[in-house]
Write an enzyme that holds these catalytic residues in place. Structure first.
Site, PDB file in Angstrom:
ATOM      1  N   HIS A 217      -4.899  -1.477  -3.875  1.00 18.16           N
ATOM      2  CA  HIS A 217      -5.033  -0.278  -3.050  1.00 18.16           C
ATOM      3  C   HIS A 217      -4.194   0.863  -3.598  1.00 18.16           C
ATOM      4  O   HIS A 217      -3.827   1.782  -2.881  1.00 18.16           O
ATOM      5  CB  HIS A 217      -4.613  -0.569  -1.607  1.00 18.16           C
ATOM      6  CG  HIS A 217      -5.404  -1.655  -0.974  1.00 18.16           C
ATOM      7  ND1 HIS A 217      -4.994  -2.959  -0.982  1.00 18.16           N
ATOM      8  CD2 HIS A 217      -6.594  -1.623  -0.327  1.00 18.16           C
ATOM      9  CE1 HIS A 217      -5.895  -3.696  -0.373  1.00 18.16           C
ATOM     10  NE2 HIS A 217      -6.877  -2.918   0.036  1.00 18.16           N
ATOM     11  N   HIS A 399      -2.399   6.944   4.454  1.00 18.59           N
ATOM     12  CA  HIS A 399      -2.053   7.065   5.873  1.00 18.59           C
ATOM     13  C   HIS A 399      -2.494   8.398   6.459  1.00 18.59           C
ATOM     14  O   HIS A 399      -3.048   8.456   7.557  1.00 18.59           O
ATOM     15  CB  HIS A 399      -0.551   6.866   6.088  1.00 18.59           C
ATOM     16  CG  HIS A 399      -0.158   6.884   7.544  1.00 18.59           C
ATOM     17  ND1 HIS A 399      -0.507   5.886   8.417  1.00 18.59           N
ATOM     18  CD2 HIS A 399       0.521   7.812   8.280  1.00 18.59           C
ATOM     19  CE1 HIS A 399      -0.052   6.190   9.628  1.00 18.59           C
ATOM     20  NE2 HIS A 399       0.572   7.342   9.575  1.00 18.59           N
ATOM     21  N   ARG A 541       1.834  -3.439   3.832  1.00 15.68           N
ATOM     22  CA  ARG A 541       1.655  -3.265   2.392  1.00 15.68           C
ATOM     23  C   ARG A 541       2.916  -2.799   1.681  1.00 15.68           C
ATOM     24  O   ARG A 541       3.062  -2.988   0.481  1.00 15.68           O
ATOM     25  CB  ARG A 541       0.533  -2.258   2.123  1.00 15.68           C
ATOM     26  CG  ARG A 541      -0.843  -2.791   2.451  1.00 15.68           C
ATOM     27  CD  ARG A 541      -1.906  -1.776   2.114  1.00 15.68           C
ATOM     28  NE  ARG A 541      -3.220  -2.228   2.570  1.00 15.68           N
ATOM     29  CZ  ARG A 541      -4.284  -1.470   2.608  1.00 15.68           C
ATOM     30  NH1 ARG A 541      -4.205  -0.210   2.242  1.00 15.68           N
ATOM     31  NH2 ARG A 541      -5.442  -1.942   3.020  1.00 15.68           N
TER      32      ARG A 541
END
Length: 576
Positions: A217, A399, A541
């Site tokens: 990611h 985010h 994460r």
């Protein structure tokens, strides 16, 4: 960088649309992902996989005969929402039970667990196998916390073949679990990836260096080494993976292994073959027997320049699943008899919200809540890039995008509820569901819980008191803690929500008005958000890169504090 896109917020939806158009004989689109075009046999187990978009062929490219029955596909690098997962699962359910299988990431775990609970409440037998093959993300003693990367493929395939052969859900679960226990992966990157619309990659690697143990990611590696030759890289990957041979292997020499040498997006196939040539030599020299190796792009990270090596230590049963025929858009092996089964009907999957009419008092409160949503959207829109920057320090940098996407959906849903004369409780709940569904990921799931819990407490009748607001916030805190399992000090939004809820309760006990109690609690929330800079992340994460986040506040904590302050400004204006 990503060259071809329209509106970055619509990229995931448009890629799914194109994927189905290109493979219409194999795939059918449902709200939240893709499924096999033809039904599974009545009474058989079905496999549902999934995760964020941006990893093609994973996950939609692995749907087809001999592979998964459906894939829930979230936004870019964001987990699919629980509702999306349920949509896919209900579309393929054949009555024999469902196995969920996906990589071990916080957002995926949250949303798949929610989906599992919803389906079980409907009487559907659901099990889960979470893939944990990434050796770099945690030591073996903490294998259950490891991420799932390219090793998801052999686990998916093992489960799918077992399901299609008519095995029971217990057996499918057992076989998938055994596959996960026997798969190991390690990756390196020479550059970061750039999301659609972004101006720079999520992380940068100095020329002549490589990141070892990066995430798919856009998470940076765990450490950096000098770049090496193709043969040197092959030796590094093989040596590190062979240092952790699964305990179930009694004698490595003569063991039969599946091998995946995976390109992460920008490494050319010719380069992969040069490296794989040496991998084959090294593994064969160790007495290992390679069965049906796969060299190519199997799970990517947009345009990341990197590779990963996966070793799958097979027994007789698992070898049969690995070599079995398959016919999916991105994975074909052997000859599969074309399906002539009945096409799936998804018209019964629509689940519109029931918008309950509220009392006049509650409708007036709903108007204030709608104004609060608009204010929250504005502050996140203004700070979206900064939130992404904070997230990229130790995470995947999405985010800000996810919060913006979720709030956009929440505002739209809130407006529809307001027009329908819904009460405050209903408006909050439908907005929370829209946020969760469209944002996906960890924050989407958690904000969905926050708004639903608050809506349940406020209801659609009475005008809320300060005590009711405090009680709703406390319920939201419990809901988030129960779902996400984070505690105070873990460097998450909990580090803001907990003291904020306590401060609201204190204000209510002292007889403060709602605006005054909220204003006092906002100061506490701001201080708590900034204080997360001194914490080490213990969940999510960012955990594998904990040290990198020191001196930087948690993006989820900052976004929550920003929203709290913007809501307080609306309350001060509308409720004084």
């Amino acid at each position: 960088m990503t060259y071809l896109f329209n509106d970055p917020t619509k990229f995931a939806n448009e890629l799914v649309e194109g994927l189905v158009a290109a493979h219409s004989s194999r795939l059918f689109r449902v709200d939240g992902g893709v499924i096999r075009r033809h039904k599974a046999k009545p009474g058989q187990v079905v496999l549902v996989i999934g995760g964020g978009s941006g990893h093609y062929p994973a996950f939609g490219g692995f749907v087809g005969s001999g592979m998964a029955h459906g894939a829930a596909m979230g936004n870019i690098f964001a987990a699919p929402s629980a509702q999306q997962i349920c949509n896919v699962a209900q579309a393929v359910n054949a009555g024999g039970g469902i196995l969920f299988c996906y990589g071990n990431y916080a957002g995926d775990v949250l949303n798949f667990n929610q989906a599992q609970e919803r389906l079980r409440a409907l009487g559907v037998d659901v099990r889960t196998v979470v893939v944990t093959d990434d050796t770099a993300s945690a030591p073996f003693s903490e294998k259950h916390t490891r991420r799932g990367i390219a090793g998801t493929l052999p686990v998916f395939k093992a489960a799918a073949v077992a399901a299609d052969s008519g095995k029971s859900l217990d057996d499918v679960f057992r076989i998938a679990t055994a596959a996960n226990d026997r798969v190991r992966t390690l990756g390196v990157a020479f550059s970061g990836c750039t999301l659609p619309g972004a101006e720079k990659p999520l992380f940068e690697v100095e020329i002549g260096k490589m990141e070892v143990g990066m995430g798919i990611h856009g998470e940076p590696g765990l450490y950096r080494l000098n770049a090496t030759t193709a043969d040197g890289l092959a030796a590094l990957l093989v040596d590190k993976l062979l240092a952790e041979i699964p305990a179930v292997i009694s004698s490595p020499k003569g063991a039969r292994i599946g091998v995946i040498f995976n390109g992460l997006g920008a490494i050319k196939y010719e380069e992969l073959f040069v490296v794989y040539r040496k991998i084959d030599q090294l593994l064969s020299a160790r007495g290992l027997i390679i069965v049906e190796p796969e060299v190519g792009e199997l799970i990517t990270s947009f345009d990341m320049a990197g590779v990963s090596l996966t070793l799958f230590w097979m027994n007789d049963e698992l070898e049969q699943t690995w070599i079995a025929a398959a016919d999916a858009p991105a994975f074909r092996r052997g000859n599969v008899t074309p399906s002539s089964g009945e096409a799936i009907d998804t018209t019964a999957l629509k689940n519109p919200h029931q918008l309950n009419t509220g009392s006049k008092q509650s409708q007036a409160v709903a108007a204030v809540v709608f104004a609060a949503f608009e204010a929250a959207w504005q502050v996140i829109d203004k700070n979206q890039d900064e939130l992404g920057r904070l997230d990229a320090i130790a995470g995947d940098g999405d985010h800000g995008i996810g919060m913006h996407r979720g709030l956009t959906a929440a505002v739209t849903a809130a407006k529809e509820a307001l027009v329908a004369k819904a009460g405050a409780g209903t408006l909050l709940k439908v907005s929370g569901d829209a946020w969760s569904d469209q944002a996906g990921g960890t924050s989407g799931a958690l904000w969905g819980v926050i708004l639903r819990e608050l809506g349940d407490v406020l209801g659609d009748e009475a005008k809320p008191s300060t005590s009711a607001i405090a009680a709703g916030t406390a319920a939201a805190l419990r809901g988030v803690t129960d779902l996400g399992k984070a505690q105070t000090g873990d460097k998450t939004m909990i580090d803001v929500l907990h003291p904020f809820a306590a401060a609201l309760a204190c204000g209510a006990s002292r007889g403060f008005s709602i605006p005054d109690a909220w204003a006092a609690a906002t100061i506490i929330a701001d201080e708590a958000a900034q204080a997360t800079a001194h914490l080490l992340p213990k969940i999510g994460r960012a955990r594998p890169h904990a040290e990198k986040s020191i001196d930087s506040p948690d993006p989820g904590a900052i976004s929550m504090a920003l929203i709290i302050r913007s809501v307080g400004e609306v309350l001060a204006e509308r409720c004084s």
